[in-house]
Design a protein around this motif. Structure first.
Motif, PDB file in Angstrom:
ATOM      1  N   PHE A  31       0.918  -1.258  -0.071  1.00 43.17           N
ATOM      2  CA  PHE A  31      -0.143  -0.050  -0.002  1.00 43.17           C
ATOM      3  C   PHE A  31       0.825   1.040   0.112  1.00 43.17           C
ATOM      4  CE2 PHE A  31      -2.394   3.623   2.198  1.00 43.17           C
ATOM      5  CZ  PHE A  31      -3.301   3.473   1.369  1.00 43.17           C
ATOM      6  N   GLY A  32       0.445   2.155  -0.582  1.00 43.52           N
ATOM      7  CA  GLY A  32       1.279   3.311  -0.829  1.00 43.52           C
ATOM      8  C   GLY A  32       0.877   4.266  -2.141  1.00 43.52           C
ATOM      9  N   ARG A  33       1.529   5.300  -2.279  1.00 43.76           N
ATOM     10  CA  ARG A  33       1.237   6.286  -3.295  1.00 43.76           C
ATOM     11  C   ARG A  33       1.983   5.864  -4.547  1.00 43.76           C
ATOM     12  NH1 ARG A  33      -1.150  11.181  -3.888  1.00 43.76           N
ATOM     13  NH2 ARG A  33      -0.040  12.567  -5.525  1.00 43.76           N
ATOM     14  N   CYS A  34       1.171   5.915  -5.578  1.00 44.26           N
ATOM     15  CA  CYS A  34       1.742   5.200  -7.013  1.00 44.26           C
ATOM     16  C   CYS A  34       1.405   5.755  -7.879  1.00 44.26           C
ATOM     17  CB  CYS A  34       1.787   3.506  -6.652  1.00 44.26           C
ATOM     18  SG  CYS A  34       0.263   3.021  -6.968  1.00 44.26           S
ATOM     19  N   THR A  35       1.920   5.521  -8.896  1.00 45.69           N
ATOM     20  CA  THR A  35       1.326   5.722 -10.561  1.00 45.69           C
ATOM     21  C   THR A  35       1.666   4.222 -11.198  1.00 45.69           C
ATOM     22  OG1 THR A  35       3.355   6.043 -11.462  1.00 45.69           O
ATOM     23  CG2 THR A  35       2.139   8.047 -10.686  1.00 45.69           C
ATOM     24  N   LEU A  46      -2.146   5.790 -15.228  1.00 47.04           N
ATOM     25  CA  LEU A  46      -3.165   6.272 -14.115  1.00 47.04           C
ATOM     26  C   LEU A  46      -2.049   7.117 -13.121  1.00 47.04           C
ATOM     27  CD1 LEU A  46      -5.581   5.979 -12.248  1.00 47.04           C
ATOM     28  CD2 LEU A  46      -4.227   3.918 -11.253  1.00 47.04           C
ATOM     29  N   GLY A  47      -2.506   8.354 -13.259  1.00 53.18           N
ATOM     30  CA  GLY A  47      -1.699   9.221 -12.083  1.00 53.18           C
ATOM     31  C   GLY A  47      -1.539   8.902 -10.810  1.00 53.18           C
ATOM     32  N   PRO A  48      -0.787   9.659 -10.062  1.00 51.97           N
ATOM     33  CA  PRO A  48      -0.445   9.243  -8.704  1.00 51.97           C
ATOM     34  C   PRO A  48      -1.635   9.396  -7.721  1.00 51.97           C
ATOM     35  CG  PRO A  48       0.298  11.549  -9.153  1.00 51.97           C
ATOM     36  CD  PRO A  48      -0.154  11.183 -10.268  1.00 51.97           C
ATOM     37  N   GLY A  49      -1.733   8.263  -6.829  1.00 47.91           N
ATOM     38  CA  GLY A  49      -2.812   8.170  -5.729  1.00 47.91           C
ATOM     39  C   GLY A  49      -2.550   7.025  -4.635  1.00 47.91           C
ATOM     40  N   VAL A 110       6.193   3.797  -0.076  1.00 46.56           N
ATOM     41  CA  VAL A 110       5.398   2.610   0.458  1.00 46.56           C
ATOM     42  C   VAL A 110       5.109   2.667   1.902  1.00 46.56           C
ATOM     43  CG1 VAL A 110       5.769   0.060   0.698  1.00 46.56           C
ATOM     44  CG2 VAL A 110       6.663   1.103  -1.192  1.00 46.56           C
ATOM     45  N   GLU A 111       3.617   2.596   2.279  1.00 41.93           N
ATOM     46  CA  GLU A 111       3.204   2.813   3.568  1.00 41.93           C
ATOM     47  C   GLU A 111       3.465   1.539   4.323  1.00 41.93           C
ATOM     48  OE1 GLU A 111       2.396   5.313   5.331  1.00 41.93           O
ATOM     49  OE2 GLU A 111       2.593   6.940   3.623  1.00 41.93           O
TER      50      GLU A 111
END
Lengths: 263, 263
Positions: A31-35, A46-49, A110-111
């Motif tokens: 789980f984390g912020r990714c493209t 797919l943009g960042p989220g 990465v969370e």
DNA sequence: ACATCGATTTCGGAC
DNA sequence: GTCCGAAGTCGATGT
């Protein structure tokens, strides 16, 4: 230890964690912020989220946002997982050939990253499929129509396999197409295709009936069936009985004694 | 803090964790040994095994085993999550009405339970859909056939909406059905249904052509098309050009100058 | 809410 | 591998 989790790991630590999990055949979540970048049968970006990525030991990968049952990006079983660090981001990659496809997930952060040792031997048992509907009819053909006699299932024709092929009380051939749920125009077309094929086999002089069996039918499908001289029979796939209708109920002759004795 | 995780929690601790996550609108994962019970459009049971359960704030729930891209059990968006402890097991429940459905996951042991605060505003951008193929044809109708003129998209007929309705160089009406990938018999049936409907509109004296556009076609579909006097045109949805065939290549006239200059 | 149809459909079975 | 159709299909769009 069946779960192994890293919180806010460095990319390098996450990388090692992932590679050993792939090695062991664990199921993995990241789980984390990714493209996300996909190229294969189609192409997508797919943009960042923030997303949850699931990697399975059978090679499938899922990228889930906070919405929808369907992953926003994915790859089916049989693909190869790999991971690396590129440009300061953690890259989780899935590839396959035939078709040639590539899915890249780039994490800027990465969370959490977890590896699960999975043990699962149970199989799903499901009731209410088209196959169940077929068994209902085969075990009591009169629920379709008095005097109906099934002769063959999966009988081959020019247009494909017929669900049930049989004869009515007069010996007229009947093509039966089954659907587990309410049918629309495509089911009517499909039945027509099959009836056409059987009519070509039997010659123009022989009558051939086509019967669509489903819990219910849309108006447009009814029109199409009427136009083609095809028939519809309402049956529920779970019970093998006519579904209860809110309107026009109460005046049907039953083939089974399931009615309540309150009248 | 965007992730909140419990390892091997008691059922009671997991319960509190879940309920506050539902409250906050977090995405949740639960991993552990469980059984699953579903009753709704169909009915299913799944015996004990290790699975990953994902609960989304939009009401969807996924139960994933270590195999397959598709969850072994699920519930679509719009359902209501709840949790409780029953008979010494943690019960995660999803319900909805219309249709009336219930999904129960019973954990005998929870290995890990995580809540994720998700922030995601990006939308997926995808190329290579049927809609892309349509745009290719509308912007250069000659890729379908010299002289083809599109008149209407999504034109209504008795049998449903036509992808493209137009005229050929002679002014003959043409029904065009588009598919982004290789087509089988059902696409041929669908086109036939549409052409039949338009012919009923125009009367038996008027000719109406039907053209199926897709990157390729199966043999059985070709037979059906031939039998019905329908046509096929090979086009790739991403490029709008004829797909490269391994056999019989090298002798086609191109409409675009994309060929390499190596000959 | 229902109807219709596309989808990176996925999946299983048959050949 | 390809073909074919089912699916608790899902999801979007229009009515």
């Amino acid at each position: 230890m069946t779960v192994n989790t890293l919180h806010r790991p460095t990319h390098r630590d996450a990388l090692v964690h992932l590679e050993s999990a792939f090695e062991r055949g664990d199921m993995v979540t990241v789980f984390g912020r990714c493209t996300v970048d996909y190229d294969g049968r189609a192409t997508s970006e797919l943009g960042p989220g923030d997303r949850l990525v699931v990697l399975k030991p059978d090679g499938s990968i899922l990228v889930h946002t906070d919405e929808k049952r369907t992953p926003v990006n994915w790859q089916p079983p049989g693909c190869t997982h790999s991971a690396g660090v590129r440009d300061g981001r953690l890259r989780v990659r899935s590839t396959r050939s035939s078709p040639d496809e590539r899915l890249d997930v780039f994490f800027e952060r990465v969370e959490q990253c977890s590896a699960y040792a999975v043990n699962d031997r149970s199989d799903l048992e499901l009731v209410g499929s088209e196959e169940d509907l077929r068994q209902h009819i085969l075990s009591d053909p009169s629920i379709l129509e008095a005097g109906f006699e099934p002769l063959e299932t999966e009988r081959q024709s020019d247009a494909g396999a017929l669900d049930i092929f049989g004869e009515d009380a007069e010996g007229v051939p009947v093509v039966v197409e089954l659907k587990r749920r309410r049918v629309g125009p495509s089911a009517a077309s499909q039945l027509r295709r099959y009836v056409d094929a059987v009519r070509r086999e039997f010659g123009d002089n022989e009558p051939v009936r086509g019967v669509l069996v489903a819990p219910s039918v849309t108006d447009r499908a009814t029109d199409l069936l009427d136009r083609e001289g095809l028939e519809f029979v309402a049956l529920d796939p779970e019970t093998g009985e006519p579904p209860v209708e809110d309107e026009e109920r109460g005046n049907e002759q039953e083939t089974k004694g399931e009615r309540a004795d309150d009248e």
